[in-house]
Design a protein around this motif. Structure first.
Motif, PDB file in Angstrom:
ATOM      1  N   GLU A  15     -35.688 -10.969 -14.589  1.00 39.07           N
ATOM      2  CA  GLU A  15     -35.846 -10.943 -13.138  1.00 39.07           C
ATOM      3  C   GLU A  15     -34.558 -10.534 -12.432  1.00 39.07           C
ATOM      4  O   GLU A  15     -34.593  -9.845 -11.408  1.00 39.07           O
ATOM      5  N   LEU A  16     -33.423 -10.953 -12.958  1.00 42.94           N
ATOM      6  CA  LEU A  16     -32.158 -10.555 -12.361  1.00 42.94           C
ATOM      7  C   LEU A  16     -31.963  -9.044 -12.464  1.00 42.94           C
ATOM      8  O   LEU A  16     -31.492  -8.397 -11.515  1.00 42.94           O
ATOM      9  N   LEU A  17     -32.337  -8.470 -13.584  1.00 41.16           N
ATOM     10  CA  LEU A  17     -32.242  -7.020 -13.754  1.00 41.16           C
ATOM     11  C   LEU A  17     -33.203  -6.301 -12.817  1.00 41.16           C
ATOM     12  O   LEU A  17     -32.849  -5.304 -12.176  1.00 41.16           O
TER      13      LEU A  17
ATOM     14  N   VAL B  23     -24.522  -3.584 -22.635  1.00 43.11           N
ATOM     15  CA  VAL B  23     -25.638  -4.141 -23.397  1.00 43.11           C
ATOM     16  C   VAL B  23     -25.146  -4.480 -24.797  1.00 43.11           C
ATOM     17  O   VAL B  23     -24.722  -3.610 -25.553  1.00 43.11           O
ATOM     18  N   LYS B  24     -25.164  -5.758 -25.124  1.00 41.21           N
ATOM     19  CA  LYS B  24     -24.630  -6.223 -26.403  1.00 41.21           C
ATOM     20  C   LYS B  24     -25.734  -6.861 -27.240  1.00 41.21           C
ATOM     21  O   LYS B  24     -26.351  -7.852 -26.823  1.00 41.21           O
ATOM     22  N   GLU B  25     -25.984  -6.285 -28.403  1.00 41.34           N
ATOM     23  CA  GLU B  25     -26.942  -6.886 -29.336  1.00 41.34           C
ATOM     24  C   GLU B  25     -26.243  -7.989 -30.126  1.00 41.34           C
ATOM     25  O   GLU B  25     -25.191  -7.761 -30.718  1.00 41.34           O
TER      26      GLU B  25
ATOM     27  N   ALA C 199     -34.278  -7.283  -9.987  1.00 41.48           N
ATOM     28  CA  ALA C 199     -33.848  -7.436  -8.599  1.00 41.48           C
ATOM     29  C   ALA C 199     -32.574  -6.660  -8.286  1.00 41.48           C
ATOM     30  O   ALA C 199     -32.134  -6.633  -7.142  1.00 41.48           O
ATOM     31  N   GLY C 200     -31.988  -6.041  -9.309  1.00 41.16           N
ATOM     32  CA  GLY C 200     -30.767  -5.271  -9.068  1.00 41.16           C
ATOM     33  C   GLY C 200     -29.541  -6.139  -8.848  1.00 41.16           C
ATOM     34  O   GLY C 200     -28.594  -5.716  -8.187  1.00 41.16           O
ATOM     35  N   MET C 201     -29.547  -7.341  -9.401  1.00 41.15           N
ATOM     36  CA  MET C 201     -28.380  -8.217  -9.286  1.00 41.15           C
ATOM     37  C   MET C 201     -27.196  -7.618 -10.045  1.00 41.15           C
ATOM     38  O   MET C 201     -27.376  -6.805 -10.956  1.00 41.15           O
ATOM     39  N   PRO C 202     -25.964  -8.011  -9.659  1.00 44.10           N
ATOM     40  CA  PRO C 202     -24.767  -7.413 -10.276  1.00 44.10           C
ATOM     41  C   PRO C 202     -24.512  -7.904 -11.699  1.00 44.10           C
ATOM     42  O   PRO C 202     -23.572  -8.659 -11.966  1.00 44.10           O
ATOM     43  N   VAL C 203     -25.377  -7.463 -12.614  1.00 44.60           N
ATOM     44  CA  VAL C 203     -25.251  -7.847 -14.026  1.00 44.60           C
ATOM     45  C   VAL C 203     -24.149  -7.019 -14.674  1.00 44.60           C
ATOM     46  O   VAL C 203     -24.166  -5.794 -14.628  1.00 44.60           O
TER      47      VAL C 203
ATOM     48  N   HIS D   2     -37.161  -4.561 -23.477  1.00 46.21           N
ATOM     49  CA  HIS D   2     -36.745  -4.359 -22.085  1.00 46.21           C
ATOM     50  C   HIS D   2     -35.852  -3.133 -21.935  1.00 46.21           C
ATOM     51  O   HIS D   2     -34.989  -3.076 -21.057  1.00 46.21           O
ATOM     52  N   ALA D   3     -36.075  -2.152 -22.783  1.00 45.46           N
ATOM     53  CA  ALA D   3     -35.235  -0.953 -22.792  1.00 45.46           C
ATOM     54  C   ALA D   3     -35.220  -0.231 -21.451  1.00 45.46           C
ATOM     55  O   ALA D   3     -34.179   0.285 -21.021  1.00 45.46           O
ATOM     56  N   ASN D   4     -36.361  -0.194 -20.759  1.00 44.86           N
ATOM     57  CA  ASN D   4     -36.419   0.519 -19.471  1.00 44.86           C
ATOM     58  C   ASN D   4     -35.503  -0.135 -18.437  1.00 44.86           C
ATOM     59  O   ASN D   4     -34.787   0.551 -17.700  1.00 44.86           O
ATOM     60  N   LEU D   5     -35.542  -1.446 -18.388  1.00 45.74           N
ATOM     61  CA  LEU D   5     -34.672  -2.162 -17.442  1.00 45.74           C
ATOM     62  C   LEU D   5     -33.205  -1.967 -17.796  1.00 45.74           C
ATOM     63  O   LEU D   5     -32.359  -1.757 -16.932  1.00 45.74           O
ATOM     64  N   LEU D   6     -32.916  -2.024 -19.057  1.00 50.59           N
ATOM     65  CA  LEU D   6     -31.530  -1.952 -19.511  1.00 50.59           C
ATOM     66  C   LEU D   6     -30.946  -0.552 -19.393  1.00 50.59           C
ATOM     67  O   LEU D   6     -29.717  -0.394 -19.392  1.00 50.59           O
ATOM     68  N   SER D   7     -31.796   0.444 -19.253  1.00 47.93           N
ATOM     69  CA  SER D   7     -31.306   1.825 -19.151  1.00 47.93           C
ATOM     70  C   SER D   7     -30.482   2.045 -17.889  1.00 47.93           C
ATOM     71  O   SER D   7     -29.725   3.009 -17.795  1.00 47.93           O
TER      72      SER D   7
END
Length: 246
Positions: free
Chosen positions: A35-37, A68-70, A39-43, A56-61
């Motif tokens: 949800e934070l991603l 992005v750390k696995e 909403a465009g929060m400053p992640v 969640h690849a689309n959001l993380l793109s």
């Protein structure tokens, strides 16, 4: 792989002093990070298992690759404050603290000396549920960015603006009506739906201070039908919002 220094830094953010010093905080939970991603929060960084990252690849793109750390379950357990960690957690920058006095036509939730992180998180969720865009916290409230608070919001932290401000000053500088939750006010069921105002909720044990109660334009009470001495602050806020806003 994360370095020992990176792991130590994330762990340090369990402490309020370190959060304030760095202006960063952590959010734990698969749904919360999602949800934070959204909403465009400053992640700044997402730490998650391979399966979660792939789902969640689309959001993380939208994030830089180095954000992005696995990590595997063992590392997440080191990073987490929870007994049973989730599959994802995020490091975020704290939003810039902007104090905005309530505007005409808006409803604001004002909290005095809320101490329990779970209650604070639930109050933020309640504001989100009822479409309240802003919460004002007194300086002696629990830290909004406490990991337990963030988790209790279930992502609502992304949709509710939160600022810290002296509640007495807030009431002195607004023309909006204010509604103080007390044990000895006017029956809330006699009030019509409101379109603007400040709903005042006090400390879990003591309620609102007399100074705040005396300044409020309305003192409201939830009718008691049984023998309980009082209601949990978040429960009371939910009932009040459900009566005054719908």
């Amino acid at each position: 792989m994360l370095s020992k220094a990176q792991i130590k830094y994330i762990q340090s953010l369990q402490n309020k002093k370190n959060r304030q010093k760095s202006s960063q905080y952590i959010a734990e939970g698969d749904k919360i990070v999602q949800e934070l991603l959204q909403a465009g929060m400053p992640v700044k960084v997402v730490y998650a298992t391979k399966d979660w990252l792939e789902a969640h690849a689309n959001l993380l793109s939208r994030l830089p690759a180095d954000s992005v750390k696995e990590v595997d379950g063992a590392v997440l357990k080191q990073l987490s404050a929870l007994t049973t960690p989730h599959n994802a957690m995020a490091l975020l920058d704290m939003p810039r603290a902007e104090v905005q006095l309530p505007q005409p036509g808006t409803v604001v939730l004002a909290l005095e000396a809320i101490q329990d992180p779970g209650n604070m998180g639930t109050l933020i969720r309640i504001a989100d549920w009822f479409g309240i865009p802003q919460i004002v916290c007194s300086p002696d409230c629990v830290d909004v960015y406490n990991p337990k608070t963030i988790q209790a919001t279930m992502g609502s932290i992304a949709r509710v603006g939160i600022s810290e401000y002296d509640i007495k000053e807030l009431l002195q500088h607004t023309s909006l009506p204010s509604y103080a939750a007390t044990l000895h006010g006017k029956d809330i069921t006699t009030y019509p739906v409101i379109r603007e105002g400040i709903i005042l909720i006090g400390n879990e044990g003591r309620g609102l201070t007399s100074d705040i109660t005396d300044m409020a334009t309305h003192r409201i009470t939830i009718p008691r039908l049984g023998g309980a001495e009082s209601l949990n602050a978040a429960v009371a806020a939910g009932i009040i919002c459900g009566r005054l806003l719908i």
